[in-house]
Enzyme design. Structure first.
Site, PDB file in Angstrom:
ATOM      1  N   ASP A  88       2.240   2.477   5.835  1.00 13.96           N
ATOM      2  CA  ASP A  88       1.082   3.370   5.713  1.00 13.96           C
ATOM      3  C   ASP A  88       0.951   3.805   4.248  1.00 13.96           C
ATOM      4  O   ASP A  88       1.852   3.566   3.440  1.00 13.96           O
ATOM      5  CB  ASP A  88       1.305   4.572   6.640  1.00 13.96           C
ATOM      6  CG  ASP A  88       0.081   5.470   6.726  1.00 13.96           C
ATOM      7  OD1 ASP A  88      -1.032   4.995   6.449  1.00 13.96           O
ATOM      8  OD2 ASP A  88       0.253   6.665   7.067  1.00 13.96           O
ATOM      9  N   GLU A 112      -2.459   2.117  -0.081  1.00 15.99           N
ATOM     10  CA  GLU A 112      -3.652   1.708  -0.863  1.00 15.99           C
ATOM     11  C   GLU A 112      -3.316   1.598  -2.355  1.00 15.99           C
ATOM     12  O   GLU A 112      -3.972   0.779  -3.003  1.00 15.99           O
ATOM     13  CB  GLU A 112      -4.777   2.719  -0.631  1.00 15.99           C
ATOM     14  CG  GLU A 112      -5.309   2.708   0.796  1.00 15.99           C
ATOM     15  CD  GLU A 112      -4.335   3.265   1.835  1.00 15.99           C
ATOM     16  OE1 GLU A 112      -3.568   4.178   1.472  1.00 15.99           O
ATOM     17  OE2 GLU A 112      -4.336   2.784   2.973  1.00 15.99           O
ATOM     18  N   ASP A 120      -7.502   6.372   9.871  1.00 18.76           N
ATOM     19  CA  ASP A 120      -7.714   7.654  10.545  1.00 18.76           C
ATOM     20  C   ASP A 120      -9.117   7.795  11.125  1.00 18.76           C
ATOM     21  O   ASP A 120      -9.999   8.420  10.525  1.00 18.76           O
ATOM     22  CB  ASP A 120      -7.428   8.788   9.566  1.00 18.76           C
ATOM     23  CG  ASP A 120      -5.980   8.745   9.105  1.00 18.76           C
ATOM     24  OD1 ASP A 120      -5.150   8.104   9.798  1.00 18.76           O
ATOM     25  OD2 ASP A 120      -5.670   9.337   8.058  1.00 18.76           O
TER      26      ASP A 120
END
Ligand code: GLC
Length: 796
Positions: A405, A408, A482
Site C-alpha cells: 500500500d 505511489e 479507498d
C-alpha cells in the site's frame, strides 16, 4: 535603483514557456541502424521506428542529443525486426508484416500507422516540444471511433469526452468524474472503429495529461518530461489487440488458488485474538473464506517487518493455526521505513544505500504512518533484492501473501508524494522523481514478488498492490484504493475494472462493501454479489466505518452474502480456467460485453454488465431497492442459471433481480466447470468436477471451454508441465447436439477420478447416445479422467 530583475521576462508577463516550443517538422535525412529506421528532422529531432512484431511498432521521438530512450521496466522488451522501406520526396514508409508506418514530411510532420489493407488506423498529426522539457502529441480522431483502456479511471466504460492525468496519486477523496489521477497509471488507449481495433501505448513514467474531450476531432496528450516513446498495436478486435498488447506489457503469472477465494480485511483487525475469532466465525457460520488481511496495526509503531508483541504475541502460531484451517494471512507492507536509529531495517537501508537521496547526497524523508520515514529506491536492483530478502520475516512465519500500500508513493504533504527532485538510481541512469514517479509502485511490487518467489521455494506468491504502471500484472493483483460505501462507487467499479482488464490487468478488485463511510445492509449484499464475480474479491473497511463482515446485518443479509460467496466457490473451476487463459493470452477475466460480441454496436455502450470469461454474463444490481433490471444480451441464447429461463440475444430484456442473488446468465449449451463448495480452496481436496451445460447450444460454431487443472499452489505447472488442459466443445449440427472432450495436455493427477457432465433440464427433450443417469430433469454422464469423448444428443 532597479536591477536587471525589473525586466525579468516573467514580470513582464510576456514569457510563455510553451510558446517557446518547436514542432516535429522538415525531414532532413533517413538512415538505418540495424533494424531501426532513423529519421532526422529540423531542430535536431530524431524519429526512430522499430517494428517489433508483424502488428506492433515502437516509435520514439526525441529532441536534442539525448541518449537513445530505453523502454521503461513496464515493458517486456521485444527485439526489432527487419523491415522494408520506401522513400520519396514527401514521405518515408517502413513496412513489416501487417503494419506500415508512414512519416510524412511537412510543418508539422505526421506519423501514420496503417494495416495490410493500407487503411490508416492511427495518425499522430503533430508532435511539439516545449522549452520546459514537456511535449505534446495530437492524435487524429474520427467521430465513429470509441476509446477504452487508460487503466484505473473513474467514469464510464467509453473514455470519449474524458480528461485524465497519469500521475500515481493517493486520493483518499474524492473518487468522482473530476478525479483525474488515481493510484495506477496505464497510459494505454484501445481504439475501436469500423476498421478494427488499435492499441496506443505511451511508455511515460512521468506525468502525462490525456484530453479526450474533443475526441471526435483529436486527442491531445501532454507529457511532462522525457522522450516521446510509444507503441501502436494493430488487431481485428479488442481480444486480439489485448493479446498483443500483453505480449508487450507482460502477463499475470498464475496466482495461487487461495487468492481467488474470498478475502476479509479491515483497517485494522487489532489483535491476534480478534483475528482468530474472526476465522472461527467464518468457519462456524459456514461462509467460505481463504484470506484475512492485517492492516497497519499489526506492526510495532508501523515499522514494516515487525509485529507488535502486545497485540500479536505469537504470530507464528497464529499463522500456522490459521493455515491449518485454510486461512492465509496477508499483512500490509508500506514502503516508508521509520527513521529510527535503533530499527534494523532503517539501519540497513542507510548503510546499504538503499534509500532515495537528493542529488547532493542527503537522504529524502517524508511523513507517512510511522512518522518521518525514508523510502527505498526500488528502481535499483540492489534495493529490490534487499527489500525482497527482508520478506523472510514473513515467509518464515508461513505467510505467502503481501499487501503493498501507499506505494505511489504516498507522503503526507501538500503534493501527496515525494519531492520531484529526489533522485532514483535506475540502474546507472539516475533520474529525478519527476521523470520516474509512476514506476514506484510497479517496482515495489516487483521487489516483493521476486523476494517471495525466491523464499517460498516453489509455492506461488500473492502480492496485492495499490499503485502500479504498465506491466504491474506481472507481479501483483491490484485493488482500486479507498472507495466509499456508496451505491455510486459500486456502480463505478464495473467500468473501472473492465478498463483495467483491457489495459492488461486481469486480477483486480475493489473494496467490497466500500472502504470509507458506513455501509448499508442492502448495499453490502449487492456488493458481495458483484464482488463474487470480480477477479479479486475482498471486503475491506476503514478504521472509523461500521463493521461490515458478512454477518453484521442480521440473518437475511448474512444468508445473501453466504450464498454469493458460495456461488463463486462453486464456479472456481471455471474461474480458474479463465485465470489460466488470462495468464496464457492476456485476456481479461472480466470483459466488457463488446469483447465477446465484436460486431455489435449496442454492446459497446453497455457499462453495467460484463462477461466472466466467454460464457458467463453477470448483471449486477447497482441501485437500491431494485428488484428488476434491464440486461442487454448479445447474439445467441442465454440461460438464467438460477431459474433456467432462457433469453434470446441481440436485444434488451427486463429480468428479475430478487435480493437473494445477482442475475447471472450462461451462454446456452456452453460448458461451465463447477465443483462443490468447500470452506476454502485447496485443489488436492476438491473431489468433484462438474461440467454443466445450461440449456442447449443454438449455433453451429463450437463454444469452447479450455478447462485448466493443476495443483493450484506450486510452479509444477510451469516447471514440470504438471497441468491438464481439456478442450470441451459444444455445438449444434442440424438437429444434433455434439459435445467433445479433448485432452490437449495431461500432466496433473486430479483428486477426482471422474468428470461429471451435467445437462440441465435436458431429460425433457434430449436423448443421449451413452450411459447416463438422471437427476430430476438433468442428464448426467460420468467420464473417467483421461478419456477423450464425443457425445451426441438427439431431440426426443
Ligand atoms: C490506505 C489504504 C487502505 C488502508 C489504510 C491503512 O488508506 O488504501 O486500504 O486500510 O491505508 O493502512
Amino acid at each position: 535603483m532597479q536591477s536587471s530583475e525589473a525586466i525579468h521576462p516573467e514580470r513582464l508577463g510576456s514569457y510563455d514557456q510553451q510558446s517557446a516550443g518547436y514542432w516535429l517538422e522538415q525531414m532532413i535525412s533517413t538512415h538505418q541502424e540495424k533494424h531501426t529506421l532513423c529519421v532526422s528532422f529540423q531542430h535536431d529531432i530524431q524519429v526512430k521506428v522499430r517494428h517489433l512484431t508483424e502488428s506492433i511498432v515502437r516509435l520514439t521521438v526525441q529532441a536534442g542529443s539525448d541518449t537513445d530512450s530505453v523502454p521503461s521496466p513496464g515493458i517486456t522488451p521485444l527485439a526489432a525486426q527487419p523491415f522494408t522501406i520506401e522513400e520519396n520526396q514527401s514521405s518515408v514508409v517502413s513496412r513489416f508484416g501487417e503494419l506500415a508506418v508512414t512519416i510524412s514530411n511537412g510543418s508539422p510532420a505526421s506519423l501514420s500507422i496503417s494495416d495490410s489493407q493500407g487503411v490508416s488506423r492511427l495518425r499522430v498529426d503533430s508532435i511539439r516540444f516545449f522549452a520546459d522539457g514537456s511535449s505534446q502529441l495530437r492524435l487524429a480522431s474520427e467521430a465513429e471511433a470509441d476509446y477504452f483502456g487508460l487503466g484505473e479511471k473513474t467514469g464510464w466504460l467509453s473514455k470519449q469526452g474524458s480528461k485524465t492525468v497519469m500521475w500515481n496519486s493517493d486520493v483518499y477523496a474524492p473518487h468522482n468524474l473530476e478525479t483525474e489521477a488515481l493510484y495506477v497509471s496505464i497510459p494505454y488507449l484501445l481504439k475501436l472503429d469500423a476498421k478494427g481495433a488499435t492499441g496506443f501505448l505511451l511508455d511515460a513514467p512521468a506525468k502525462s495529461e490525456w484530453n479526450l474531450q474533443k475526441s471526435h476531432q483529436e486527442i491531445t496528450i501532454t507529457l511532462d518530461t522525457g522522450a516521446v516513446d510509444f507503441y501502436v498495436i494493430l488487431g481485428q478486435d479488442a481480444k486480439q489487440v489485448t493479446e498483443r498488447y500483453t505480449e508487450l506489457s507482460g502477463r499475470m503469472p498464475l496466482p495461487p488458488a487461495w487468492s481467488l477465494g474470498y478475502h476479509q480485511s479491515r483497517y485494522s483487525y487489532m489483535s491476534q485474538q480478534e483475528v482468530e475469532q474472526l476465522a472461527e466465525e467464518f468457519r462456524s457460520r459456514e461462509i467460505p473464506c481463504d484470506a484475512i488481511h492485517l492492516d497497519i496495526h499489526y506492526m510495532r509503531g508501523y515499522r514494516v517487518f515487525t509485529f507488535d508483541a502486545n497485540r500479536f504475541p505469537n504470530p507464528k502460531k497464529m499463522v500456522g493455526n490459521l493455515l491449518e484451517q485454510g486461512f492465509h494471512i496477508v499483512p500490509i507492507v508500506d514502503p516508508g521505513v521509520k527513521r529510527d536509529v535503533e530499527y534494523t531495517v532503517y539501519q540497513e537501508g542507510v548503510s546499504g544505500n538503499y534509500f532515495c537521496r537528493r542529488l547532493e547526497g542527503e537522504l529524502y524523508f517524508g511523513e507517512v504512518w510511522p512518522g518521518i520515514s525514508a523510502f527505498p529506491d526500488f528502481t535499483s536492483s540492489a534495493t529490490r533484492s534487499w527489500w525482497g530478502e527482508k520478506h523472510k520475516f514473513y515467509t518464515q512465519l508461513g505467510i505467502q501473501g503481501i499487501w503493498n500500500d501507499m506505494n505511489e508513493p504516498a507522503v503526507f504533504n501538500e503534493s501527496k508524494t515525494m519531492e520531484l527532485d529526489v533522485m532514483h538510481q535506475a540502474e546507472g541512469r539516475p533520474q529525478p522523481h519527476r521523470a520516474l514517479h509512476n514506476l514506484y509502485g510497479l517496482q515495489m511490487s516487483r521487489a516483493t514478488y521476486e523476494g517471495l518467489r525466491e523464499q517460498l521455494q516453489g509455492e506461488r506468491p500473492f502480492v496485492l498492490t495499490r499503485s502500479g504502471y504498465i506491466g504491474v500484472q506481472r507481479y501483483a493483483a491490484v485493488w482500486t484504493g479507498d472507495n466509499r460505501s456508496f451505491w455510486e462507487h459500486m456502480e463505478m467499479a464495473v467500468p473501472m475494472l473492465l478498463n483495467m482488464g483491457l489495459s492488461g490487468i486481469p486480477f483486480a478488485g475493489v473494496d467490497v462493501g466500500g472502504f470509507a463511510y458506513d455501509t448499508q445492509p442492502e448495499l453490502l449484499a449487492r456488493w458481495t454479489q458483484l464482488g463474487a464475480f470480480l477477479p479479486f474479491f475482498r471486503n475491506h473497511s476503514a478504521i472509523d466505518a461500521i463493521r461490515q463482515e458478512p454477518w453484521r446485518f442480521g440473518e437475511e443479509i448474512e444468508a445473501v452474502c453466504r450464498a454469493a460467496i458460495a456461488r463463486r466457490y462453486r464456479l472456481i473451476p471455471y474461474l480458474y480456467s479463465v485465470f489460466a487463459e488470462a495468464a496464457r493470452k492476456g485476456w481479461p477475466v472480466v470483459r466488457p460485453i463488446f469483447m465477446e460480441a465484436p460486431g455489435d454496436s449496442t454492446a459497446r455502450t453497455v457499462a453495467d454488465e460484463f462477461f466472466v470469461g466467454r460464457h458467463l454474463l453477470a448483471a449486477p444490481v447497482l441501485r437500491p431497492q431494485q428488484r428488476k433490471r434491464m440486461v442487454y444480451f448479445p447474439e445467441g441464447e442465454w440461460v438464467d442459471v438460477e431459474s433456467g429461463l432462457t433469453y434470446s440475444g441481440a436485444q434488451y430484456h427486463i429480468v428479475d433481480a430478487p435480493l437473494s442473488h445477482m442475475p447471472l446468465f450462461a451462454r446456452a449449451g456452453a460448458p461451465i466447470a463447477e465443483t462443490d463448495v468447500y470452506s476454502h480452496l485447496q485443489f488436492e481436496h476438491q473431489d468433484v468436477l462438474r461440467i454443466v451445460f445450461y440449456g442447449h447450444p443454438v449455433g453451429e460454431t463450437a463454444e469452447t471451454l479450455d478447462l485448466y487443472e493443476d495443483d493450484g499452489h506450486s510452479f509444477a505447472y510451469e516447471q514440470k508441465n504438471a497441468y491438464n488442459l481439456v478442450r470441451i466443445q459444444s455445438k449444434r449440427r442440424g438437429n444434433e447436439w455434439i459435445v467433445t472432450l479433448d485432452l490437449v495436455h495431461e500432466g496433473y493427477s486430479t483428486p477426482y477420478t471422474y468428470r461429471e457432465l451435467r445437462f440441465t433440464g435436458a431429460a425433457k427433450c434430449w436423448q443421449i447416445d451413452t450411459d447416463y443417469r438422471q437427476d430430476g430433469d438433468d442428464i448426467i454422464v460420468q467420464l473417467p479422467v483421461g478419456q477423450t469423448s464425443r457425445l451426441i444428443l438427439r431431440p426426443m
